[in-house]
Scaffold this active site. Structure first.
Site, mmCIF file in Angstrom:
data_model
loop_
_atom_site.group_PDB
_atom_site.id
_atom_site.type_symbol
_atom_site.label_atom_id
_atom_site.label_comp_id
_atom_site.label_asym_id
_atom_site.label_seq_id
_atom_site.Cartn_x
_atom_site.Cartn_y
_atom_site.Cartn_z
ATOM 1 N N ASP A 1 -31.330 3.175 -69.871
ATOM 2 C CA ASP A 1 -31.165 4.379 -70.552
ATOM 3 C C ASP A 1 -32.532 5.037 -70.697
ATOM 4 O OD1 ASP A 1 -31.763 2.071 -72.419
ATOM 5 O OD2 ASP A 1 -32.225 3.711 -73.749
ATOM 6 N N ASN B 1 -35.497 -6.557 -75.829
ATOM 7 C CA ASN B 1 -36.924 -6.884 -75.870
ATOM 8 C C ASN B 1 -37.254 -7.995 -75.008
ATOM 9 O OD1 ASN B 1 -36.169 -8.582 -77.729
ATOM 10 N ND2 ASN B 1 -37.411 -7.836 -79.352
ATOM 11 N N HIS C 1 -28.207 2.705 -75.883
ATOM 12 C CA HIS C 1 -29.290 1.828 -75.191
ATOM 13 C C HIS C 1 -28.429 0.792 -74.192
ATOM 14 C CE1 HIS C 1 -33.383 0.817 -75.555
ATOM 15 N NE2 HIS C 1 -33.021 -0.238 -76.407
ATOM 16 N N ASN D 1 -38.505 -0.927 -74.288
ATOM 17 C CA ASN D 1 -38.831 -2.200 -74.653
ATOM 18 C C ASN D 1 -38.257 -3.146 -73.510
ATOM 19 O OD1 ASN D 1 -40.252 -1.672 -77.191
ATOM 20 N ND2 ASN D 1 -38.415 -1.921 -78.102
#
Length: 191
Positions: free
Chosen positions: A98, A73, A25, A119
């Site tokens: 990513d 997020n 991520h 997100n």
């Protein structure tokens, strides 16, 4: 998509902290760090931007780099803050993230579009709209959507990591062209 607005801000997405540092991520953070190294930029915490930021010079062009420290997020909070401060339009922003839909070793450039369930992109959409550019770093897909959260928050295998590093390097090679606004040329070379 011929000549566009020059890119004045490159945002690398990731999660802060050692726990997430080497995860899939954090491909955007890895890109931003490698780009800063290439152009001798040094990230510093910037409270007003809710992240770490620096400025780099690429030829005659100047570009801001940002790594939001808000967790994925809440990335939009950080991106909106720096865009408001420097009066940047979404079309002048490149977000590096990513991408589950691309295998490791692949990197693709695109403008606009949906957030694809990412997100970080979802929150940036809410903050500045969808009209920004994305550099998508392939991380592959675990094969089952129920496994995605665990997958993105884990380290890639040594082979996947090596492929991701090659893709990031290819993306960095195109940054002077992207910064200049010739996104079509960069796309043609990356895809």
């Amino acid at each position: 998509m011929s000549q566009q607005s020059p890119i004045r801000l490159i945002v690398g997405l990731g999660n802060p902290g050692d726990k997430y540092a080497l995860t899939r991520h954090n491909a955007g953070f890895h890109f931003a760090d490698a780009l800063a190294d290439r152009y001798r930029g040094t990230f510093r915490p910037e409270k007003r931007f809710f992240g770490d930021a620096c400025r780099i010079d690429i030829g005659a062009a100047q570009c801001h780099l940002l790594k939001p420290m808000t967790y994925m997020n809440r990335s939009g909070q950080s991106v909106a803050a720096i865009c408001n401060f420097y009066k940047l339009q979404p079309a002048e922003v490149l977000v590096v993230h990513d991408e589950l839909d691309l295998p490791p070793g692949v990197i693709k450039l695109k403008k606009g579009g949906g957030h694809g369930g990412h997100n970080g992109l979802r929150d940036i959409h809410k903050a500045i709209g969808a009209d920004y550019h994305r550099l998508r770093v392939g991380i592959g897909h675990p094969g089952d959507r129920n496994l995605v959260v665990d997958y993105v928050l884990k380290r890639p295998s040594r082979e996947e990591n090596a492929l991701m590093r090659v893709a990031i390097e290819r993306g960095i090679e195109e940054i002077p062209v992207i910064i200049g606004g010739d996104l079509q040329k960069a796309m043609n070379r990356l895809h």
